[in-house]
Each structure stands twice: as structure tokens, then as C-alpha cells.
Design a protein around this motif. Structure first.
Motif, PDB file in Angstrom:
ATOM      1  N   VAL A 158     -37.625  19.695  -7.017  1.00 50.10           N
ATOM      2  CA  VAL A 158     -36.806  18.584  -8.180  1.00 50.10           C
ATOM      3  C   VAL A 158     -37.812  17.416  -8.169  1.00 50.10           C
ATOM      4  O   VAL A 158     -39.298  16.974  -7.526  1.00 50.10           O
ATOM      5  CB  VAL A 158     -35.922  18.166  -7.147  1.00 50.10           C
ATOM      6  N   LYS A 159     -37.777  17.433  -9.959  1.00 43.27           N
ATOM      7  CA  LYS A 159     -38.521  16.328 -10.830  1.00 43.27           C
ATOM      8  C   LYS A 159     -37.825  14.989 -10.477  1.00 43.27           C
ATOM      9  O   LYS A 159     -36.837  15.384 -10.901  1.00 43.27           O
ATOM     10  CB  LYS A 159     -38.881  17.388 -11.666  1.00 43.27           C
ATOM     11  N   LEU A 160     -38.642  14.214 -10.226  1.00 43.26           N
ATOM     12  CA  LEU A 160     -38.163  12.806 -10.028  1.00 43.26           C
ATOM     13  C   LEU A 160     -39.208  12.342 -11.493  1.00 43.26           C
ATOM     14  O   LEU A 160     -39.562  11.895 -11.310  1.00 43.26           O
ATOM     15  CB  LEU A 160     -38.322  12.482  -9.216  1.00 43.26           C
ATOM     16  N   ILE A 210     -31.183  15.840  -6.942  1.00 44.02           N
ATOM     17  CA  ILE A 210     -31.299  16.765  -6.325  1.00 44.02           C
ATOM     18  C   ILE A 210     -29.749  17.601  -6.976  1.00 44.02           C
ATOM     19  O   ILE A 210     -29.620  18.706  -7.707  1.00 44.02           O
ATOM     20  CB  ILE A 210     -31.045  16.415  -5.002  1.00 44.02           C
ATOM     21  N   LYS A 211     -28.911  16.306  -7.094  1.00 41.88           N
ATOM     22  CA  LYS A 211     -27.607  17.990  -7.098  1.00 41.88           C
ATOM     23  C   LYS A 211     -27.468  17.792  -8.818  1.00 41.88           C
ATOM     24  O   LYS A 211     -27.081  18.910  -9.127  1.00 41.88           O
ATOM     25  CB  LYS A 211     -26.433  16.263  -7.293  1.00 41.88           C
ATOM     26  N   GLN A 212     -28.062  17.711  -9.562  1.00 41.67           N
ATOM     27  CA  GLN A 212     -28.636  18.043 -11.035  1.00 41.67           C
ATOM     28  C   GLN A 212     -29.007  18.644 -11.286  1.00 41.67           C
ATOM     29  O   GLN A 212     -29.453  20.232 -11.903  1.00 41.67           O
ATOM     30  CB  GLN A 212     -28.849  16.611 -11.753  1.00 41.67           C
ATOM     31  N   GLN A 213     -30.232  19.131 -10.113  1.00 43.21           N
ATOM     32  CA  GLN A 213     -31.363  20.240 -10.440  1.00 43.21           C
ATOM     33  C   GLN A 213     -31.610  21.096  -9.418  1.00 43.21           C
ATOM     34  O   GLN A 213     -31.995  22.261  -9.341  1.00 43.21           O
ATOM     35  CB  GLN A 213     -32.701  19.530 -10.352  1.00 43.21           C
ATOM     36  N   ARG A 217     -29.762   6.732  -4.534  1.00 41.87           N
ATOM     37  CA  ARG A 217     -28.690   6.957  -5.560  1.00 41.87           C
ATOM     38  C   ARG A 217     -29.428   7.865  -6.648  1.00 41.87           C
ATOM     39  O   ARG A 217     -29.018   8.694  -6.469  1.00 41.87           O
ATOM     40  CB  ARG A 217     -28.291   5.902  -5.563  1.00 41.87           C
ATOM     41  N   ARG A 218     -30.408   7.835  -7.020  1.00 43.25           N
ATOM     42  CA  ARG A 218     -31.757   8.225  -8.152  1.00 43.25           C
ATOM     43  C   ARG A 218     -31.987   9.619  -7.270  1.00 43.25           C
ATOM     44  O   ARG A 218     -31.237  10.951  -7.847  1.00 43.25           O
ATOM     45  CB  ARG A 218     -32.910   7.431  -8.160  1.00 43.25           C
TER      46      ARG A 218
END
Length: 103
Positions: free
Chosen positions: A80-82, A95-98, A89-90
Motif C-alpha cells: 500500500v502506497k501512502l 488500505i481499504k482503497q488499495q 484513519r489515513r
């Protein structure tokens, strides 16, 4: 089920932030200090088991990101790229997006 193990690469490891992420995501977070230079330091964490890897794009050297991508690919671990910060929360949102099946 058993709690997930997350590995975070980049930035300055901080206990309070690590604990906040662990509480928010009900996980175990490994956040090693990134050594300077080209040393390969991530493999031992993968041997102990990592479910999801997280990389802070802004604060990770190219050699460490290349090592992480390689280990993720070989171990079948999503990476997962932050792009933004690493508030709990971010991190959860990214994680949920990727990651298809989330956390």
C-alpha cells in the motif's frame, strides 16, 4: 481471527503513532528504522510474516522502496502506497482503497 501484521517503511518510527495505528486497525505494526545507504533490512520481517506492507512514498529512498516491492512480489504481500500522512484513519483509508479484501 488472528490479528494482521503490517510493515511500515519510511519516515521516523514513533511509538505513539505506531500504537494509535495498531488501535485503529486492530493489527500489529512493525515500523523499523530505515538505515542509511543500501543495506537490505526488510527480509527478516517477511520471514516472520507480513500481511500488508505500507510505504511512505515521500520518505523512502529508492533502494529501500525497490527492496520492499521485490519482497512483496516474491511473498505475495500487497504493498500500500501512502501518499499523504500516516494518521491512523489515513492508513486505514489507503488500505481499504488499495487492497482488495481490506483488513
Amino acid at each position: 481471527g488472528a490479528e494482521m501484521t503490517l510493515l511500515l517503511v519510511g519516515g521516523d518510527p514513533r511509538d505513539d503513532t505506531r500504537q494509535a495505528i495498531e488501535r485503529q486497525l486492530r493489527c500489529r505494526l512493525i515500523w523499523p528504522k530505515s538505515p542509511r545507504g543500501r543495506s537490505r533490512f526488510l527480509a527478516p520481517h517477511f520471514r516472520r510474516g507480513v500481511d500488508i506492507a505500507l510505504i511512505m512514498l515521500r520518505c523512502t529512498s529508492h533502494c529501500h522502496s525497490a527492496e520492499l516491492y521485490d519482497l512483496c512480489r516474491r511473498n505475495g504481500v500487497p504493498c500500500v502506497k501512502l501518499k499523504g500522512g500516516y494518521s491512523p484513519r489515513r492508513v486505514e483509508y489507503e488500505i481499504k482503497q488499495q487492497v482488495r479484501n481490506g483488513i
